[in-house]
Enzyme design. Structure first.
Site, PDB file in Angstrom:
ATOM      1  N   ASP A 112       0.813  -1.218   0.000  1.00 43.52           N
ATOM      2  CA  ASP A 112       0.000   0.000   0.000  1.00 43.52           C
ATOM      3  C   ASP A 112       0.845   1.264   0.000  1.00 43.52           C
ATOM      4  O   ASP A 112       0.355   2.359   0.302  1.00 43.52           O
ATOM      5  CB  ASP A 112      -0.943   0.003   1.205  1.00 43.52           C
ATOM      6  CG  ASP A 112      -0.201  -0.033   2.537  1.00 43.52           C
ATOM      7  OD1 ASP A 112       1.032  -0.279   2.528  1.00 43.52           O
ATOM      8  OD2 ASP A 112      -0.848   0.167   3.580  1.00 43.52           O
ATOM      9  N   HIS A 137      24.851   4.700 -18.147  1.00 43.29           N
ATOM     10  CA  HIS A 137      23.719   4.886 -17.238  1.00 43.29           C
ATOM     11  C   HIS A 137      23.960   4.128 -15.926  1.00 43.29           C
ATOM     12  O   HIS A 137      23.094   3.391 -15.458  1.00 43.29           O
ATOM     13  CB  HIS A 137      22.413   4.436 -17.904  1.00 43.29           C
ATOM     14  CG  HIS A 137      21.961   5.348 -18.999  1.00 43.29           C
ATOM     15  ND1 HIS A 137      20.931   5.037 -19.857  1.00 43.29           N
ATOM     16  CD2 HIS A 137      22.401   6.576 -19.379  1.00 43.29           C
ATOM     17  CE1 HIS A 137      20.761   6.020 -20.727  1.00 43.29           C
ATOM     18  NE2 HIS A 137      21.642   6.970 -20.451  1.00 43.29           N
ATOM     19  N   ASP A 153      26.539  12.986 -13.235  1.00 44.03           N
ATOM     20  CA  ASP A 153      25.500  13.423 -14.174  1.00 44.03           C
ATOM     21  C   ASP A 153      24.233  13.583 -13.353  1.00 44.03           C
ATOM     22  O   ASP A 153      23.627  12.590 -12.944  1.00 44.03           O
ATOM     23  CB  ASP A 153      25.329  12.368 -15.274  1.00 44.03           C
ATOM     24  CG  ASP A 153      24.378  12.820 -16.382  1.00 44.03           C
ATOM     25  OD1 ASP A 153      23.554  13.714 -16.136  1.00 44.03           O
ATOM     26  OD2 ASP A 153      24.459  12.251 -17.489  1.00 44.03           O
ATOM     27  N   ASP A 198      20.035  19.316 -16.454  1.00 43.79           N
ATOM     28  CA  ASP A 198      20.826  18.127 -16.808  1.00 43.79           C
ATOM     29  C   ASP A 198      22.270  18.558 -17.008  1.00 43.79           C
ATOM     30  O   ASP A 198      22.621  19.107 -18.046  1.00 43.79           O
ATOM     31  CB  ASP A 198      20.254  17.496 -18.081  1.00 43.79           C
ATOM     32  CG  ASP A 198      20.900  16.174 -18.435  1.00 43.79           C
ATOM     33  OD1 ASP A 198      21.717  15.673 -17.631  1.00 43.79           O
ATOM     34  OD2 ASP A 198      20.583  15.627 -19.509  1.00 43.79           O
ATOM     35  N   HIS A 246      27.604   7.597 -27.933  1.00 44.35           N
ATOM     36  CA  HIS A 246      26.288   8.247 -27.833  1.00 44.35           C
ATOM     37  C   HIS A 246      26.289   9.561 -28.613  1.00 44.35           C
ATOM     38  O   HIS A 246      27.322  10.026 -29.097  1.00 44.35           O
ATOM     39  CB  HIS A 246      25.883   8.473 -26.373  1.00 44.35           C
ATOM     40  CG  HIS A 246      26.825   9.338 -25.580  1.00 44.35           C
ATOM     41  ND1 HIS A 246      26.831  10.717 -25.670  1.00 44.35           N
ATOM     42  CD2 HIS A 246      27.777   9.023 -24.671  1.00 44.35           C
ATOM     43  CE1 HIS A 246      27.738  11.210 -24.842  1.00 44.35           C
ATOM     44  NE2 HIS A 246      28.342  10.204 -24.230  1.00 44.35           N
ATOM     45  N   HIS A 288      20.506  16.480 -26.525  1.00 46.68           N
ATOM     46  CA  HIS A 288      19.079  16.219 -26.675  1.00 46.68           C
ATOM     47  C   HIS A 288      18.310  17.455 -26.230  1.00 46.68           C
ATOM     48  O   HIS A 288      18.858  18.373 -25.605  1.00 46.68           O
ATOM     49  CB  HIS A 288      18.657  14.991 -25.847  1.00 46.68           C
ATOM     50  CG  HIS A 288      19.076  15.059 -24.395  1.00 46.68           C
ATOM     51  ND1 HIS A 288      18.401  15.819 -23.452  1.00 46.68           N
ATOM     52  CD2 HIS A 288      20.106  14.487 -23.730  1.00 46.68           C
ATOM     53  CE1 HIS A 288      18.990  15.687 -22.282  1.00 46.68           C
ATOM     54  NE2 HIS A 288      20.035  14.887 -22.415  1.00 46.68           N
ATOM     55  N   GLU A 325      26.861  17.394 -24.654  1.00 44.22           N
ATOM     56  CA  GLU A 325      27.489  16.463 -23.714  1.00 44.22           C
ATOM     57  C   GLU A 325      28.403  15.443 -24.381  1.00 44.22           C
ATOM     58  O   GLU A 325      28.143  14.238 -24.350  1.00 44.22           O
ATOM     59  CB  GLU A 325      26.412  15.736 -22.908  1.00 44.22           C
ATOM     60  CG  GLU A 325      25.290  15.121 -23.748  1.00 44.22           C
ATOM     61  CD  GLU A 325      24.276  14.385 -22.899  1.00 44.22           C
ATOM     62  OE1 GLU A 325      24.674  13.501 -22.123  1.00 44.22           O
ATOM     63  OE2 GLU A 325      23.083  14.695 -23.023  1.00 44.22           O
ATOM     64  N   TYR A 365      35.162   7.359 -23.146  1.00 45.77           N
ATOM     65  CA  TYR A 365      35.051   6.279 -22.172  1.00 45.77           C
ATOM     66  C   TYR A 365      36.085   5.223 -22.552  1.00 45.77           C
ATOM     67  O   TYR A 365      35.901   4.470 -23.514  1.00 45.77           O
ATOM     68  CB  TYR A 365      33.628   5.709 -22.178  1.00 45.77           C
ATOM     69  CG  TYR A 365      32.592   6.814 -22.121  1.00 45.77           C
ATOM     70  CD1 TYR A 365      32.202   7.361 -20.905  1.00 45.77           C
ATOM     71  CD2 TYR A 365      32.057   7.358 -23.293  1.00 45.77           C
ATOM     72  CE1 TYR A 365      31.282   8.405 -20.855  1.00 45.77           C
ATOM     73  CE2 TYR A 365      31.137   8.397 -23.250  1.00 45.77           C
ATOM     74  CZ  TYR A 365      30.753   8.923 -22.030  1.00 45.77           C
ATOM     75  OH  TYR A 365      29.851   9.958 -21.986  1.00 45.77           O
ATOM     76  N   ARG A 415      32.730  12.845 -19.171  1.00 48.67           N
ATOM     77  CA  ARG A 415      31.648  13.505 -19.908  1.00 48.67           C
ATOM     78  C   ARG A 415      31.499  14.903 -19.331  1.00 48.67           C
ATOM     79  O   ARG A 415      31.583  15.086 -18.111  1.00 48.67           O
ATOM     80  CB  ARG A 415      30.333  12.722 -19.801  1.00 48.67           C
ATOM     81  CG  ARG A 415      29.205  13.321 -20.636  1.00 48.67           C
ATOM     82  CD  ARG A 415      28.031  12.344 -20.836  1.00 48.67           C
ATOM     83  NE  ARG A 415      27.351  11.948 -19.621  1.00 48.67           N
ATOM     84  CZ  ARG A 415      27.445  10.744 -19.067  1.00 48.67           C
ATOM     85  NH1 ARG A 415      28.229   9.811 -19.596  1.00 48.67           N
ATOM     86  NH2 ARG A 415      26.786  10.457 -17.956  1.00 48.67           N
ATOM     87  N   GLU A 418      28.808  18.098 -19.656  1.00 58.82           N
ATOM     88  CA  GLU A 418      27.476  18.415 -20.206  1.00 58.82           C
ATOM     89  C   GLU A 418      26.974  19.748 -19.676  1.00 58.82           C
ATOM     90  O   GLU A 418      26.987  19.993 -18.463  1.00 58.82           O
ATOM     91  CB  GLU A 418      26.480  17.318 -19.831  1.00 58.82           C
ATOM     92  CG  GLU A 418      25.065  17.558 -20.305  1.00 58.82           C
ATOM     93  CD  GLU A 418      24.117  16.442 -19.899  1.00 58.82           C
ATOM     94  OE1 GLU A 418      23.031  16.337 -20.500  1.00 58.82           O
ATOM     95  OE2 GLU A 418      24.465  15.663 -18.977  1.00 58.82           O
TER      96      GLU A 418
END
Length: 458
Positions: free
Chosen positions: A45, A249, A266, A277, A356, A360, A403, A407, A423, A425
Site C-alpha cells: 500500500d 547509465h 550526471d 541536466d 552516444h 538532446h 554532452e 570512455y 563527460r 554536459e
C-alpha cells in the site's frame, strides 16, 4: 502545489490550450483528451511519489493525480473541461488538500470541471458527432479502454443519428511541436533549476574525498536540490568513479572512490516540472593525472566546438558532427586510435570510445519532447520522405544539452589511460544571436576545478 505550478496567473496555460485548439481547428477539429499520469504502487500500500504527466502539466499547471483535460474544438468555439478528484475531507486528512471541481475553473482557467468519477458517463457526450478524437497514442492504456467503451456506447445509439468520432488522431506531434520552443515562463523556471543544479555540482566537488562511497556525493546533491526548493531529481543521479564512469547509465552509486580516480557526476534537479541536466567530471583527490588531463582537455575542446554550433538556423546535428571531429582528432593524437581523422570517423572506430549522441532537447522531461528532424510535411511528395528529412534547424527558445564524452576501457590501452570515463554536459538556450550556456556556474576548466577543490581542502 494543487494549483497551477506556483503561478497564480493561469493565462499561460489558457494560451497554450488556445494554441493547441487552433492547431486542432486547422486539422479539422474534434476533441483532445489529455490524462495525467497514474499513481504507481511501490510496494503493497506504499506509493511512489506522484509525478504529473508532462503534457497534462504543460496545458494545465495542475499537479494532482486522477485528472484528465478535454479540449473541444468545433464550430461554436473552444471549450476546456477538467475532470479531477472531488473534495473528500476524510481522505484529505490522510493525503492532503484537493482543489476539487468547484474551485478548478477559477484556479486553472478551464471552462468547466467535474469529478473524475463522472468521466465514463460524460465521455460519450463529449465525443458524439465529433470529426475526430485526439489522443497520445500508446500513452495511456486506461484512457484507450475508456474511449473504446465510449465508442461502443455511441454505436449503440446509431439509429437515433448519433455517431462516434470519424477518426482517431495522434495528439503527440502537435504538442511536441509546441513544447519544442520554450516561452519566457518556461525559460525562467529552467534557469532556476539549472542554477540550483550547478550549485549542487559545486557542493559535490567541495565534499569529495578518496575513500568515500559514491552515494555520499549523491547525498550532497540531494541536499542542495531540496535546500533550494527543487521538488526532486529530474532523473536518477549518476555518481560514477573509476571504471564505473565508463558505464553510461550507471545506477548503483555505491562503490568506494579510490585515490587517483575520476568521478563523473550526471545530475540535475526538477523544479516546478522542469528539468536540469548537467555533467561534470573531476579527480577525487583534486588533481588530474597527466593522462586524465590530456583526455579531459580533448572532451572539453569537443564541447566548445559543439557549443559554437548551437546557433539559430544551424542544424541540430551540427553540434554532434563538430564534437566527433575534435574527439577523433584527440584519439589519434593520443595514439589511442590509428589512422587519419577522416578514416577514424568514416570507419566508426571512434565509437569504441564515444558511443552516444552529443545532446538532446531539455524541458519538462530531461529527454524532452520534439522531433530531431524537420517536420514530415516539409518533405511530403518524396518517395522516401521520412529517410530524407534533414536535421532540425535550431530556433530561439529551444534548449539543448551539449554532452560529449570519452570512455576508455580495455586491457589493450596504455596503463595510464585505462578506466577513464569523462563527460562534460551543459544546458544551452538558443537565443536570437547565440547559444547561451545556462549551466556555466558549474566549473569545468581544469584550472577552475583544481582551484575549487584545493580551496575546499585548505
Amino acid at each position: 502545489m494543487s494549483q497551477a505550478s506556483n503561478d497564480s496567473d493561469h493565462g499561460i496555460y489558457r494560451a497554450r490550450r488556445e494554441m493547441l485548439a487552433e492547431r486542432l481547428r486547422l486539422a479539422g477539429g474534434g476533441v483532445a483528451l489529455v490524462p495525467t499520469a497514474p499513481v504507481a504502487i511501490r510496494s503493497r500500500d506504499s506509493e511512489f511519489p506522484f509525478r504529473h504527466d508532462s503534457y497534462f502539466h504543460y496545458l494545465t499547471g495542475f499537479t494532482e493525480p486522477e485528472a484528465l483535460l478535454a479540449i473541444v474544438c468545433d464550430a461554436s468555439g473552444v471549450r476546456s473541461h477538467l475532470f479531477c478528484r472531488a473534495r473528500d475531507p476524510e481522505q484529505e486528512v490522510w493525503t492532503g488538500w484537493r482543489l476539487g471541481p468547484d474551485a478548478a475553473p477559477a484556479a486553472l482557467g478551464v471552462d468547466a470541471a467535474a469529478p473524475i468519477e463522472r468521466l465514463d458517463a460524460e465521455l460519450p457526450g463529449l465525443l458524439a458527432d465529433r470529426p475526430a478524437v485526439w489522443l497520445g497514442f500508446g500513452h495511456s492504456a486506461a484512457l484507450d479502454a475508456r474511449v473504446a467503451a465510449a465508442f461502443e456506447r455511441l454505436r449503440e445509439r446509431a439509429r437515433s443519428g448519433v455517431q462516434p468520432p470519424a477518426a482517431l488522431r495522434d495528439l503527440t506531434p502537435l504538442l511536441d511541436e509546441m513544447r519544442l520552443v520554450k516561452d519566457a515562463q518556461e525559460i525562467g523556471t529552467m534557469k532556476r533549476a539549472i542554477a540550483i543544479s550547478a550549485h549542487a555540482h559545486i557542493r559535490a566537488m567541495r565534499h569529495a574525498r578518496a575513500g568515500q562511497r559514491e552515494y555520499e556525493l549523491e547525498a550532497e546533491l540531494l541536499h542542495e536540490f531540496r535546500r533550494h526548493g527543487a521538488q526532486s531529481p529530474a532523473y536518477g543521479s549518476i555518481v560514477a568513479s573509476g571504471a564505473n564512469a565508463c558505464v553510461l547509465h550507471y545506477e548503483r552509486n555505491d562503490a568506494r572512490m579510490a585515490p587517483g580516480s575520476l568521478v563523473l557526476i550526471d545530475a540535475g534537479c526538477e523544479l516546478d516540472g522542469y528539468a536540469a541536466d548537467i555533467t561534470r567530471t573531476f579527480p577525487v583527490d583534486g588533481r588530474f593525472t597527466p593522462e586524465q588531463r590530456a583526455v579531459y582537455e580533448v572532451v572539453l575542446a569537443a564541447q566548445a566546438a559543439a557549443i559554437d554550433c548551437v546557433l539559430p538556423g544551424q542544424p541540430f546535428d551540427a553540434a554532434h558532427d563538430a564534437a566527433v571531429r575534435v574527439l577523433a582528432q584527440g584519439l589519434v593524437d593520443l595514439k589511442l586510435l590509428a589512422g587519419s581523422v577522416d578514416e577514424v570517423i568514416a570507419s566508426g572506430a571512434y565509437k569504441r570510445f564515444y558511443m552516444h549522441r552529443t545532446g538532446h532537447w531539455l524541458g519538462l522531461d530531461v529527454h524532452d519532447a520534439g522531433d530531431y528532424r524537420e517536420p514530415l510535411a516539409a518533405t511530403l511528395g518524396s518517395p522516401d520522405a521520412a529517410a530524407e528529412r534533414p536535421s532540425r534547424r535550431l530556433k530561439p527558445g529551444m534548449v539543448v544539452t551539449v554532452e560529449p564524452g570519452l570512455y576508455l576501457r580495455g586491457d589493450d590501452l596504455p596503463p595510464g589511460f585505462r578506466d577513464i570515463g569523462i563527460r562534460i554536459e551543459d544546458d544551452v538556450l538558443v537565443t536570437v544571436a547565440e547559444g547561451e550556456v545556462l549551466s556555466e556556474a558549474a566549473p569545468k576548466s581544469v584550472a577552475a576545478i583544481e582551484t575549487l577543490m584545493a580551496e575546499a581542502r585548505a
